[in-house]
Write a protein that holds these residues in place. Structure first.
Motif, PDB file in Angstrom:
ATOM      1  N   ASP A 180       0.809  -1.224   0.000  1.00 12.71           N
ATOM      2  CA  ASP A 180       0.000   0.000   0.000  1.00 12.71           C
ATOM      3  C   ASP A 180       0.838   1.267   0.000  1.00 12.71           C
ATOM      4  OD1 ASP A 180      -2.241  -1.540  -0.055  1.00 12.71           O
ATOM      5  OD2 ASP A 180      -2.839  -1.183   2.023  1.00 12.71           O
ATOM      6  N   ILE A 181       2.092   1.192   0.451  1.00 14.95           N
ATOM      7  CA  ILE A 181       2.931   2.386   0.411  1.00 14.95           C
ATOM      8  C   ILE A 181       3.200   2.806  -1.034  1.00 14.95           C
ATOM      9  CG2 ILE A 181       5.155   1.180   0.454  1.00 14.95           C
ATOM     10  CD1 ILE A 181       6.242   3.415   2.198  1.00 14.95           C
ATOM     11  N   TYR A 182       3.150   1.837  -1.939  1.00 11.46           N
ATOM     12  CA  TYR A 182       3.342   2.127  -3.360  1.00 11.46           C
ATOM     13  C   TYR A 182       2.016   2.362  -4.083  1.00 11.46           C
ATOM     14  CZ  TYR A 182       7.568  -0.446  -2.020  1.00 11.46           C
ATOM     15  OH  TYR A 182       8.690  -0.899  -1.371  1.00 11.46           O
ATOM     16  N   PHE A 266       8.289  13.496   3.968  1.00 13.42           N
ATOM     17  CA  PHE A 266       9.003  14.532   3.202  1.00 13.42           C
ATOM     18  C   PHE A 266       9.182  14.097   1.752  1.00 13.42           C
ATOM     19  CE2 PHE A 266      12.428  11.880   4.876  1.00 13.42           C
ATOM     20  CZ  PHE A 266      13.286  11.750   3.799  1.00 13.42           C
ATOM     21  N   GLY A 267       9.146  15.078   0.867  1.00 11.65           N
ATOM     22  CA  GLY A 267       9.278  14.816  -0.558  1.00 11.65           C
ATOM     23  C   GLY A 267       7.962  14.651  -1.283  1.00 11.65           C
ATOM     24  N   TYR A 268       6.827  14.663  -0.538  1.00 16.54           N
ATOM     25  CA  TYR A 268       5.500  14.601  -1.145  1.00 16.54           C
ATOM     26  C   TYR A 268       4.840  15.978  -1.067  1.00 16.54           C
ATOM     27  CZ  TYR A 268       5.524   9.453  -0.844  1.00 16.54           C
ATOM     28  OH  TYR A 268       5.808   8.117  -0.988  1.00 16.54           O
ATOM     29  N   PRO A 269       4.004  16.346  -2.040  1.00 20.45           N
ATOM     30  CA  PRO A 269       3.246  17.601  -1.934  1.00 20.45           C
ATOM     31  C   PRO A 269       2.208  17.502  -0.817  1.00 20.45           C
ATOM     32  CG  PRO A 269       2.539  16.366  -3.861  1.00 20.45           C
ATOM     33  CD  PRO A 269       3.737  15.648  -3.315  1.00 20.45           C
ATOM     34  N   ASP A 270       1.845  18.644  -0.246  1.00 16.44           N
ATOM     35  CA  ASP A 270       0.908  18.667   0.878  1.00 16.44           C
ATOM     36  C   ASP A 270      -0.428  18.015   0.535  1.00 16.44           C
ATOM     37  OD1 ASP A 270       2.803  19.964   2.385  1.00 16.44           O
ATOM     38  OD2 ASP A 270       1.989  21.977   2.037  1.00 16.44           O
ATOM     39  N   GLU A 271      -0.910  18.223  -0.705  1.00 19.13           N
ATOM     40  CA  GLU A 271      -2.205  17.642  -1.095  1.00 19.13           C
ATOM     41  C   GLU A 271      -2.175  16.116  -1.004  1.00 19.13           C
ATOM     42  OE1 GLU A 271      -1.254  20.382  -4.614  1.00 19.13           O
ATOM     43  OE2 GLU A 271      -0.186  19.866  -2.774  1.00 19.13           O
ATOM     44  N   MET A 276      -3.140  10.695   1.899  1.00 25.32           N
ATOM     45  CA  MET A 276      -2.605   9.490   2.525  1.00 25.32           C
ATOM     46  C   MET A 276      -3.176   9.290   3.927  1.00 25.32           C
ATOM     47  SD  MET A 276       1.341   8.998   1.277  1.00 25.32           S
ATOM     48  CE  MET A 276       1.890  10.696   1.267  1.00 25.32           C
ATOM     49  N   HIS A 277      -3.501  10.372   4.604  1.00 21.71           N
ATOM     50  CA  HIS A 277      -4.106  10.246   5.920  1.00 21.71           C
ATOM     51  C   HIS A 277      -5.520   9.659   5.844  1.00 21.71           C
ATOM     52  CE1 HIS A 277      -0.749  12.648   7.449  1.00 21.71           C
ATOM     53  NE2 HIS A 277      -1.118  12.241   8.648  1.00 21.71           N
ATOM     54  N   GLU A 278      -6.093   9.643   4.652  1.00 22.34           N
ATOM     55  CA  GLU A 278      -7.398   9.017   4.461  1.00 22.34           C
ATOM     56  C   GLU A 278      -7.287   7.629   3.834  1.00 22.34           C
ATOM     57  OE1 GLU A 278     -10.629  11.479   2.931  1.00 22.34           O
ATOM     58  OE2 GLU A 278      -9.265  13.188   2.936  1.00 22.34           O
ATOM     59  N   SER A 279      -6.268   7.417   3.020  1.00 21.53           N
ATOM     60  CA  SER A 279      -6.165   6.147   2.293  1.00 21.53           C
ATOM     61  C   SER A 279      -5.406   5.073   3.061  1.00 21.53           C
ATOM     62  CB  SER A 279      -5.487   6.369   0.937  1.00 21.53           C
ATOM     63  OG  SER A 279      -4.154   6.841   1.107  1.00 21.53           O
ATOM     64  N   LEU A 280      -4.615   5.457   4.072  1.00 24.38           N
ATOM     65  CA  LEU A 280      -3.807   4.500   4.817  1.00 24.38           C
ATOM     66  C   LEU A 280      -4.358   4.300   6.228  1.00 24.38           C
ATOM     67  CD1 LEU A 280      -0.247   5.757   3.772  1.00 24.38           C
ATOM     68  CD2 LEU A 280      -1.524   3.830   2.802  1.00 24.38           C
ATOM     69  N   SER A 281      -4.066   3.130   6.797  1.00 24.86           N
ATOM     70  CA  SER A 281      -4.512   2.818   8.144  1.00 24.86           C
ATOM     71  C   SER A 281      -3.607   3.509   9.165  1.00 24.86           C
ATOM     72  CB  SER A 281      -4.469   1.309   8.367  1.00 24.86           C
ATOM     73  OG  SER A 281      -3.123   0.859   8.433  1.00 24.86           O
ATOM     74  N   PRO A 282      -4.029   3.593  10.427  1.00 25.91           N
ATOM     75  CA  PRO A 282      -3.171   4.199  11.452  1.00 25.91           C
ATOM     76  C   PRO A 282      -1.806   3.521  11.560  1.00 25.91           C
ATOM     77  CG  PRO A 282      -5.410   4.020  12.275  1.00 25.91           C
ATOM     78  CD  PRO A 282      -5.383   3.307  10.952  1.00 25.91           C
ATOM     79  N   GLY A 283      -1.784   2.198  11.487  1.00 26.47           N
ATOM     80  CA  GLY A 283      -0.515   1.491  11.553  1.00 26.47           C
ATOM     81  C   GLY A 283       0.389   1.814  10.383  1.00 26.47           C
ATOM     82  N   GLN A 284      -0.192   1.909   9.188  1.00 24.52           N
ATOM     83  CA  GLN A 284       0.587   2.273   8.007  1.00 24.52           C
ATOM     84  C   GLN A 284       1.098   3.704   8.111  1.00 24.52           C
ATOM     85  OE1 GLN A 284      -2.540   1.254   5.212  1.00 24.52           O
ATOM     86  NE2 GLN A 284      -1.366  -0.475   4.421  1.00 24.52           N
ATOM     87  N   LEU A 285       0.265   4.614   8.594  1.00 26.67           N
ATOM     88  CA  LEU A 285       0.692   6.007   8.747  1.00 26.67           C
ATOM     89  C   LEU A 285       1.852   6.115   9.732  1.00 26.67           C
ATOM     90  CD1 LEU A 285      -2.767   7.817   8.826  1.00 26.67           C
ATOM     91  CD2 LEU A 285      -1.009   8.062   7.066  1.00 26.67           C
TER      92      LEU A 285
END
Length: 438
Positions: A180-182, A266-271, A276-285
């Motif tokens: 999921d990170i990719y 870091f290295g990702y745009p703010d948008e 990602m805070h919506e698409s990833l789980s707490p553990g993944q974040l």
């Protein structure tokens, strides 16, 4: 009991390898040997789930690509109803290659030899001189293209030649958490950006798969110019920090490099960070927000790398993602396929910047790509020599290390990032396939 179809020498080597890998020994012979290669086609690529294409490569009805599982050329096509199919790229009449293009759009495929016509969903619908030559006795429904079993995860289309193989979900075995990170860097998932690069190289596919299972040990040496020129937002001293994770018994592994003091994502745009805070789980974040470099391999031969590339010293740079397939075409020889993967909903400016960074680093003429292939080609050449056939390599890094108990993701996780735990799991899985349940 002797293994059918296997020479005594290779059988002995595999049996010794099965015992030796847990102790940290791997024979050099496996990296460049004709009998090993031919056995892999049957027992690894004939049984495993293998990557075929990304769904974004065939977005419209009629779109298709041709890819391989082992030595089998496969048509992956989206039919007129939007359903994806995979078939052996071979006419059922006399075996001619049906589709000679690597990609395109077609509702039907017509054989250039005798003119049999198939729908892009595989059914035989046209036979020249059906009345005169076959007297209407040919049952067209029985002679469609040979179907390949497929399934997908996160836009990745996998195929298996084994009708009795476990489900793709079971095959991945929890590695979806790391994929999921990719694949889920945005709410809309990921897509390929631009056509794939591919080229043939005189190297064994397994060397590459091992490297991308999390070889943090080579980076400060093989890619040292990247530190000197400021391409990495870290130094050789901090590069080993992070985690190595594998799924026991499955062969999948990932290395997650961590640079202390760097801001989250870091290295990702703010948008994109907000998505990602919506698409990833707490553990993944928790895990991925700290990750600088994520380099992983899905057994047998599909790899990914996310990394920030800094064009100026001290600049966090831009994140790019490369997706890579190491397709074996002979002993000690492979065809490399490489894609740039971007978040579908990312700003176009970011997609272009990520593609530029990918091309500079890991495109066909990428600087880091050249570093790796120079070494991989030399390894393959040397391990094919007569004297090397009796040599073992040491895989003892982290041999007695205990797994982390509070790690947020599934699998067997250790720290630091530099270890060979993932590789021992890879080779244990490989030899199990090669011995076919022995």
């Amino acid at each position: 009991m002797a293994m059918p179809g296997v020479s005594a020498g290779v059988e002995q080597m595999l049996r010794e390898m099965r015992e030796g890998v847990p102790e940290g020994r791997v024979p050099a012979r496996i990296f460049n040997d004709r009998e090993i290669y031919e056995l892999e086609l049957e027992r690894v690529f004939g049984k495993a789930w293998c990557f075929l294409a990304h769904e974004s490569e065939i977005p419209r009805p009629g779109d298709y690509v041709t890819r391989y599982i082992g030595n089998n050329n496969i048509i992956v096509a989206r039919d007129e109803k939007g359903e994806i199919h995979a078939h052996l790229n071979m006419c059922r009449h006399r075996g001619n290659m049906m589709c000679k293009s690597e990609m395109g759009n077609a509702s039907h495929f017509r054989c250039s030899y005798h003119g049999w016509v198939y729908k892009n969903s595989g059914e035989l619908i046209g036979v020249p001189y059906f009345n005169e030559a076959y007297e209407r006795k040919l049952q067209r429904k029985d002679w469609g293209l040979v179907k390949v079993r497929i399934d997908s995860y996160g836009g990745l289309i996998f195929g298996t030649l084994d009708p009795d193989a476990e489900s793709l979900a079971d095959y991945l075995g929890g590695f979806q958490f790391y994929l999921d990170i990719y694949l889920k860097q945005g709410l809309g998932g990921s897509e390929v950006h631009g056509p794939p690069d591919h080229w043939v190289a005189e190297t064994d596919w397994k060397i590459c798969a091992e490297n991308f299972s999390g070889d943090g040990y080579h980076t400060p040496v093989a890619h040292q110019f990247g530190f000197h020129l400021g391409y990495f937002a870290s130094s050789g001293a901090t590069h080993s920090k992070g985690w190595a994770v594998h799924i026991p018994g499955k062969g999948h592994g990932i290395g997650l490099g961590h640079t202390p003091g760097m801001p989250p994502f870091f290295g990702y745009p703010d948008e994109l960070v907000k998505q990602m805070h919506e698409s990833l789980s707490p553990g993944q974040l928790e895990l991925f927000s700290k990750t600088r470099t994520a380099v992983g391999n899905v057994f047998p031969n599909l790899s990914f790398l996310i990394q920030p590339l800094s064009l100026e010293p001290g600049d966090p740079g831009v994140r790019f993602c490369t997706m890579r397939l190491y397709h074996p075409v002979g002993p000690g020889r492979m065809e490399m396929w490489s894609w740039c993967l971007v978040p579908k909903d990312a700003p176009q400016e970011y997609k272009e910047a990520a593609y530029k960074a990918y091309t500079l680093a890991f495109g066909q003429a990428g600087t880091f790509e050249q570093d790796d292939f120079e070494n991989w080609i030399k390894v393959t050449k040397m391990t094919g020599s007569t004297l090397a056939r009796g040599v073992d390599f040491p895989y003892i890094q982290g041999l007695d290390r205990e797994p982390l108990k509070d790690f947020p993701g599934p699998g067997y996780a250790v720290e630091p990032y530099v270890t060979e735990d993932n590789f021992r799991n890879l080779w244990s899985t490989w030899v199990r396939y090669m011995m076919e349940g022995e």
